[in-house]
Design a protein around this motif. Structure first.
Motif, short mmCIF file in Angstrom:
data_model
loop_
_atom_site.label_atom_id
_atom_site.label_comp_id
_atom_site.label_asym_id
_atom_site.label_seq_id
_atom_site.Cartn_x
_atom_site.Cartn_y
_atom_site.Cartn_z
N SER A 128 -23.73 -99.15 -63.92
CA SER A 128 -24.98 -99.57 -64.55
C SER A 128 -26.01 -98.45 -64.55
N ASN A 129 -26.14 -97.76 -63.40
CA ASN A 129 -27.12 -96.67 -63.31
C ASN A 129 -26.77 -95.53 -64.25
N ALA A 130 -25.48 -95.21 -64.37
CA ALA A 130 -25.08 -94.12 -65.26
C ALA A 130 -25.39 -94.45 -66.71
N LEU A 131 -25.14 -95.71 -67.11
CA LEU A 131 -25.43 -96.12 -68.48
C LEU A 131 -26.93 -96.06 -68.77
N VAL A 132 -27.72 -96.55 -67.83
CA VAL A 132 -29.18 -96.53 -68.01
C VAL A 132 -29.68 -95.09 -68.06
N ASN A 133 -29.17 -94.25 -67.17
CA ASN A 133 -29.60 -92.85 -67.16
C ASN A 133 -29.28 -92.16 -68.49
N TYR A 134 -28.09 -92.40 -69.01
CA TYR A 134 -27.72 -91.76 -70.27
C TYR A 134 -28.66 -92.19 -71.39
N ASN A 135 -28.88 -93.48 -71.52
CA ASN A 135 -29.76 -93.98 -72.59
C ASN A 135 -31.18 -93.46 -72.44
N SER A 136 -31.66 -93.42 -71.19
CA SER A 136 -33.04 -92.98 -70.94
C SER A 136 -33.21 -91.50 -71.27
N TYR A 137 -32.30 -90.65 -70.75
CA TYR A 137 -32.43 -89.22 -71.00
C TYR A 137 -32.16 -88.87 -72.46
N ASP A 138 -31.30 -89.63 -73.11
CA ASP A 138 -31.06 -89.40 -74.53
C ASP A 138 -32.32 -89.69 -75.34
N ALA A 139 -33.00 -90.77 -75.01
CA ALA A 139 -34.25 -91.11 -75.70
C ALA A 139 -35.33 -90.07 -75.41
N ASN A 140 -35.42 -89.62 -74.15
CA ASN A 140 -36.41 -88.61 -73.79
C ASN A 140 -36.15 -87.29 -74.52
N SER A 141 -34.88 -86.92 -74.65
CA SER A 141 -34.54 -85.66 -75.32
C SER A 141 -34.98 -85.69 -76.78
N LYS A 142 -34.80 -86.84 -77.43
CA LYS A 142 -35.22 -86.95 -78.82
C LYS A 142 -36.74 -86.87 -78.94
N LEU A 143 -37.45 -87.48 -78.02
CA LEU A 143 -38.91 -87.41 -78.03
C LEU A 143 -39.40 -85.99 -77.75
N GLU A 144 -38.74 -85.32 -76.80
CA GLU A 144 -39.13 -83.95 -76.48
C GLU A 144 -38.88 -83.02 -77.67
N ALA A 145 -37.83 -83.29 -78.44
CA ALA A 145 -37.57 -82.48 -79.63
C ALA A 145 -38.71 -82.60 -80.62
N GLN A 146 -39.22 -83.81 -80.81
CA GLN A 146 -40.37 -84.00 -81.70
C GLN A 146 -41.61 -83.31 -81.13
N ARG A 147 -41.77 -83.42 -79.82
CA ARG A 147 -42.94 -82.79 -79.17
C ARG A 147 -42.87 -81.27 -79.30
N ILE A 148 -41.70 -80.70 -79.16
CA ILE A 148 -41.55 -79.25 -79.30
C ILE A 148 -41.90 -78.80 -80.70
N GLU A 149 -41.49 -79.57 -81.68
CA GLU A 149 -41.80 -79.24 -83.07
C GLU A 149 -43.31 -79.20 -83.30
N VAL A 150 -44.00 -80.18 -82.73
CA VAL A 150 -45.46 -80.24 -82.88
C VAL A 150 -46.12 -79.08 -82.14
N LEU A 151 -45.69 -78.83 -80.89
CA LEU A 151 -46.31 -77.80 -80.07
C LEU A 151 -46.02 -76.40 -80.59
N THR A 152 -44.86 -76.19 -81.19
CA THR A 152 -44.55 -74.89 -81.79
C THR A 152 -45.54 -74.57 -82.92
N LYS A 153 -45.80 -75.57 -83.74
CA LYS A 153 -46.79 -75.40 -84.80
C LYS A 153 -48.19 -75.19 -84.22
N ASN A 154 -48.46 -75.88 -83.12
CA ASN A 154 -49.77 -75.75 -82.47
C ASN A 154 -49.99 -74.35 -81.93
N VAL A 155 -48.95 -73.77 -81.32
CA VAL A 155 -49.07 -72.41 -80.79
C VAL A 155 -49.31 -71.41 -81.92
N GLU A 156 -48.57 -71.55 -83.00
CA GLU A 156 -48.74 -70.63 -84.13
C GLU A 156 -50.15 -70.72 -84.71
#
Length: 465
Positions: free
Chosen positions: A384-412
């Motif tokens: 159960s913990n492994a399944l929850v961890n996978y789903n949680s980190y997968d969702a976080n990775s997708k959110l961080e990808a969007q955040r990186i896109e925004v912050l890259t533009k912000n730095v430029e």
């Protein structure tokens, strides 16, 4: 001898009354072991047809990186703990072989107090001697009428199966340990690359601020802050290099070699399964080495109870002895003298030892059942913990990808504004720091997602196939 044979036949008839019982798996509830990873309140009830388990896959089908596969193969061949586990299995195989031989008669040639040959003087004249000799041969057989020997053999057999489960568990630990170390190296490599790139960007910002300071557009504090940010990233890079060296050493220890640089690919090249089937509860019981080991310990305790109970019944031994002798010179030539015997021992009063032994064996069986039940629950929790961890980190990775896109533009944009005096140096440093943290976080989430896959595979009983 006739009486002994009649008595033995009677004991065989009594033994058919079911004194010895076979082990049968106790009822255990496996429903609801694995919680629904998509719900905070519901518990997953696995459908009966869901029998194909992710844990049944061979490790090569899960870890497809060729360089990782080579490391795992080397670890399975050279890991010290795995080699010791294999030797332990061989020890128990020898013990089981000895337990099986307990059903055979014991045969001995010669015995203490009975010399195989001697010379004695039987006349008053010392020059005249008589040679006497005796070659004794004895055989005895304990009739296992009440399952004493059989229960001991079955107990040893269960212990052997438990040791094989232990070997599989160590094998799974070696596979998962190598995979986790390998993925850790890939994560650190990527993070070091990010920090190095960001360090170069910080160096450029520091150079711009030094030029702006010479033109009188910024104060010295701005240049100092930019320099401090650059030095901080240099420190992070050095710390990551240290972690890489330490992780390489740990991985080399797992594969049985001295610490050295480990050949590897990149984090971006990794492909891991994203669809998982956990299997039904019964499959989980069969696949998990530690759960099966706990059940084999339970079965061993069950047979120990049978052994303790059989101690209350008679012990029947039959045998024969023979000796080729001249009977101190009386027989010329020597002849065979044979003897048949039988014994029946029935315990009557053993100072409470037999009763106490039975009680202790029964209590150990109850302890083994509790341990087995807890192992089942622990296995369900890990899945159960492994399944929850996978789903949680997968969702976080997708959110961080969007955040990186925004912050890259912000730095430029912030750097362009700074060059035209549209923003302050603090805004530039803040934007760069936020981008660095987001990139590091995404790499960490991707790594944690990989770790969750490894944990799930191991939790479902894989990794040892």
């Amino acid at each position: 001898m006739k009486k002994i044979m009649i008595f033995g036949a009677a004991m065989l008839l009594l033994s058919s009354c079911g004194v010895y019982n076979k082990y049968e798996r106790p009822d255990v509830n496996t429903q609801g072991l694995i919680r629904d990873a998509a719900s905070d309140v519901d518990t997953l009830v696995v459908a009966p047809q869901d029998t194909a388990s992710f844990g049944n896959l061979p490790w090569r089908a899960v870890f497809t990186d060729p360089q990782l596969q080579a490391l795992i193969e080397q670890g399975l061949a050279k890991n010290a703990n795995l080699q010791n586990a294999a030797l332990t299995v061989q020890m128990y195989e020898a013990m089981l072989k000895a337990a099986k031989l307990a059903f055979l008669p014991a045969v001995s040639l010669g015995s203490s107090g009975s010399p195989m040959g001697s010379i004695s003087t039987l006349h008053t004249d010392p020059s005249i001697t008589t040679k006497s000799y005796s070659i004794p041969l004895a055989a005895s057989w304990t009739l296992d009428l009440f399952g004493n020997i059989l229960s001991q053999q079955r107990s040893t057999q269960m212990k052997l199966l438990g040791m094989k489960d232990y070997q599989m568990a160590v094998r799974a630990q070696v596979v998962s340990g190598i995979a986790n170390c390998y993925y850790t190296l890939l994560m650190l490599d990527r993070q070091l690359q990010i920090v190095t790139e960001m360090s170069q960007m910080s160096k450029e910002t520091w150079d711009i601020m030094k030029l702006q300071y010479q033109l009188g557009r910024v104060r010295s504090t701005g240049v100092q802050s930019a320099e401090a940010a650059y030095l901080s990233m240099q420190t992070q890079a050095n710390d990551m290099r240290r972690q890489i060296r330490s992780t390489e050493n740990a991985l080399c220890l797992l594969i049985g070699q001295a610490g050295q640089q480990v050949p590897r690919s990149t984090l971006a090249e990794q492909t891991l399964p994203s669809e998982f089937s956990t299997g039904v509860g019964v499959a989980l019981l069969q696949n998990r080495p530690d759960v099966h080991n706990a059940e084999m310990s339970l079965a061993s305790c069950f047979h120990d109870v049978q052994t303790a109970r059989s101690q209350f019944y008679p012990n029947v031994t039959i045998g024969a002895s023979a000796a080729f002798t001249n009977s101190n010179g009386a027989l010329t030539p020597g002849k065979w003298l044979t003897t048949l015997f039988g014994s029946l021992t029935q315990p009557i009063f053993a100072r409470g030892a037999l009763t106490a032994n039975l009680k202790v064996s029964q209590l150990k069986y109850e302890q083994a059942f509790n341990t087995w039940q807890n192992a089942i629950l622990s296995a369900g929790n890990e899945v159960s913990n492994a399944l929850v961890n996978y789903n949680s980190y997968d969702a976080n990775s997708k959110l961080e990808a969007q955040r990186i896109e925004v912050l890259t533009k912000n730095v430029e944009d912030t750097r362009l504004l700074y060059k035209s005096s549209g923003s302050t140096y603090l805004e530039v440093l803040t934007a760069q720091t936020q981008l660095l943290n987001a990139q590091i976080s995404k790499v960490t989430d991707d790594f944690n997602k990989m770790q969750a896959v490894v944990s799930l595979y191991t939790a479902l009983g894989g990794g040892g196939k």
